[in-house]
Design a protein around this motif. Structure first.
Motif, PDB file in Angstrom:
ATOM      1  N   UNK A  13     -11.008  -5.037  -2.950  1.00 29.87           N
ATOM      2  CA  UNK A  13     -10.922  -3.737  -2.276  1.00 29.87           C
ATOM      3  C   UNK A  13     -11.875  -3.680  -1.082  1.00 29.87           C
ATOM      4  N   UNK A  14     -12.993  -4.352  -1.161  1.00 26.59           N
ATOM      5  CA  UNK A  14     -13.909  -4.424  -0.020  1.00 26.59           C
ATOM      6  C   UNK A  14     -13.244  -5.160   1.136  1.00 26.59           C
ATOM      7  N   UNK A  15     -12.537  -6.231   0.825  1.00 29.52           N
ATOM      8  CA  UNK A  15     -11.774  -6.925   1.867  1.00 29.52           C
ATOM      9  C   UNK A  15     -10.723  -5.992   2.462  1.00 29.52           C
ATOM     10  N   UNK A  16     -10.009  -5.252   1.617  1.00 29.50           N
ATOM     11  CA  UNK A  16      -8.988  -4.327   2.105  1.00 29.50           C
ATOM     12  C   UNK A  16      -9.561  -3.314   3.086  1.00 29.50           C
ATOM     13  N   UNK A  17     -10.761  -2.866   2.835  1.00 31.57           N
ATOM     14  CA  UNK A  17     -11.373  -1.886   3.742  1.00 31.57           C
ATOM     15  C   UNK A  17     -11.553  -2.461   5.146  1.00 31.57           C
ATOM     16  N   UNK A  69      -4.375  -1.907  10.418  1.00 33.63           N
ATOM     17  CA  UNK A  69      -3.065  -1.503   9.911  1.00 33.63           C
ATOM     18  C   UNK A  69      -2.916   0.010   9.773  1.00 33.63           C
ATOM     19  N   UNK A  70      -3.880   0.758  10.251  1.00 37.40           N
ATOM     20  CA  UNK A  70      -3.824   2.220  10.338  1.00 37.40           C
ATOM     21  C   UNK A  70      -3.570   2.901   8.987  1.00 37.40           C
ATOM     22  N   UNK A  71      -4.510   2.718   8.064  1.00 35.50           N
ATOM     23  CA  UNK A  71      -4.483   3.432   6.796  1.00 35.50           C
ATOM     24  C   UNK A  71      -5.921   3.710   6.372  1.00 35.50           C
ATOM     25  N   UNK A  72      -6.081   4.681   5.476  1.00 35.25           N
ATOM     26  CA  UNK A  72      -7.390   4.983   4.901  1.00 35.25           C
ATOM     27  C   UNK A  72      -7.317   4.651   3.421  1.00 35.25           C
ATOM     28  N   UNK A  73      -8.094   3.718   3.003  1.00 39.17           N
ATOM     29  CA  UNK A  73      -8.055   3.228   1.632  1.00 39.17           C
ATOM     30  C   UNK A  73      -8.240   4.350   0.614  1.00 39.17           C
ATOM     31  N   UNK A  74      -9.060   5.334   0.955  1.00 41.29           N
ATOM     32  CA  UNK A  74      -9.306   6.422   0.009  1.00 41.29           C
ATOM     33  C   UNK A  74      -8.074   7.306  -0.198  1.00 41.29           C
ATOM     34  N   UNK A  75      -7.066   7.192   0.674  1.00 37.54           N
ATOM     35  CA  UNK A  75      -5.824   7.959   0.547  1.00 37.54           C
ATOM     36  C   UNK A  75      -4.681   7.112   0.008  1.00 37.54           C
ATOM     37  N   UNK A  76      -4.990   5.962  -0.564  1.00 40.86           N
ATOM     38  CA  UNK A  76      -3.946   5.001  -0.935  1.00 40.86           C
ATOM     39  C   UNK A  76      -4.144   4.442  -2.335  1.00 40.86           C
ATOM     40  N   UNK A 100       0.847  -1.186   0.000  1.00 42.69           N
ATOM     41  CA  UNK A 100       0.000   0.000   0.000  1.00 42.69           C
ATOM     42  C   UNK A 100       0.883   1.237   0.000  1.00 42.69           C
ATOM     43  N   UNK A 101       0.598   2.169  -0.897  1.00 40.83           N
ATOM     44  CA  UNK A 101       1.265   3.462  -0.907  1.00 40.83           C
ATOM     45  C   UNK A 101       0.269   4.469  -0.359  1.00 40.83           C
ATOM     46  N   UNK A 104      -0.348   7.928   0.216  1.00 40.98           N
ATOM     47  CA  UNK A 104       0.210   9.208  -0.213  1.00 40.98           C
ATOM     48  C   UNK A 104      -0.147  10.346   0.726  1.00 40.98           C
ATOM     49  N   UNK A 105      -1.100  10.177   1.631  1.00 43.50           N
ATOM     50  CA  UNK A 105      -1.395  11.238   2.601  1.00 43.50           C
ATOM     51  C   UNK A 105      -0.339  11.276   3.702  1.00 43.50           C
ATOM     52  N   UNK A 106       0.304  10.134   3.970  1.00 45.57           N
ATOM     53  CA  UNK A 106       1.327  10.065   5.014  1.00 45.57           C
ATOM     54  C   UNK A 106       2.726   9.876   4.432  1.00 45.57           C
ATOM     55  N   UNK A 107       2.836   9.695   3.114  1.00 49.18           N
ATOM     56  CA  UNK A 107       4.131   9.438   2.490  1.00 49.18           C
ATOM     57  C   UNK A 107       4.743   8.146   3.007  1.00 49.18           C
ATOM     58  N   UNK A 108       3.927   7.106   3.057  1.00 54.74           N
ATOM     59  CA  UNK A 108       4.328   5.866   3.710  1.00 54.74           C
ATOM     60  C   UNK A 108       4.021   4.664   2.820  1.00 54.74           C
ATOM     61  N   UNK A 109       4.898   3.677   2.868  1.00 56.46           N
ATOM     62  CA  UNK A 109       4.654   2.405   2.200  1.00 56.46           C
ATOM     63  C   UNK A 109       4.334   1.385   3.285  1.00 56.46           C
ATOM     64  N   UNK A 110       3.215   0.705   3.123  1.00 57.71           N
ATOM     65  CA  UNK A 110       2.778  -0.301   4.094  1.00 57.71           C
ATOM     66  C   UNK A 110       2.825  -1.652   3.391  1.00 57.71           C
ATOM     67  N   UNK A 111       3.574  -2.583   3.967  1.00 61.74           N
ATOM     68  CA  UNK A 111       3.707  -3.927   3.399  1.00 61.74           C
ATOM     69  C   UNK A 111       3.053  -4.899   4.374  1.00 61.74           C
TER      70      UNK A 111
END
Length: 68
Positions: free
Chosen positions: A36-40, A46-53, A8-9, A11-18
Motif C-alpha cells: 500500500x505504501x508503494x501504491x501511494x 494515475x489520479x486517485x486518492x488511496x484513502x477513497x479507494x 482500484x475501485x 468509490x468517491x468518483x464511481x470509477x474502476x482504475x485498472x
C-alpha cells in the motif's frame, strides 16, 4: 505471486482504475515492505486518492461484465 495488475475501485468518483504495472514499477514495488505504501506513490500519476479507494493486486487479469 508476482503483482502485474492493480485494480482500484475509487468509490468517491464511481470509477474502476485498472493498471498494468511496467517492469520498472514491479521492480520498484519490491523495494517496499508494505504494498500500500508503494501504491501511494502512484496516486498522482494515475489520479486517485488511496484513502477513497479499495484495491486488489493480481498476477493475471480477467474481466466479466453483465448488462452492458
Amino acid at each position: 505471486m508476482e503483482t502485474n495488475y492493480i485494480i482500484i475501485l475509487d468509490y468517491s468518483a464511481g470509477e474502476v482504475i485498472k493498471i498494468r504495472l511496467t517492469k520498472e514499477q514491479i521492480k520498484e514495488s519490491e523495494k517496499y515492505d508494505d504494498f500500500e505504501t508503494f501504491l501511494s506513490t502512484l496516486e498522482e500519476e494515475y489520479d486517485f486518492r488511496l484513502k477513497d479507494c479499495v484495491w486488489m493486486c493480481t498476477e493475471n487479469y480477467q474481466e466479466r461484465s453483465y448488462g452492458f
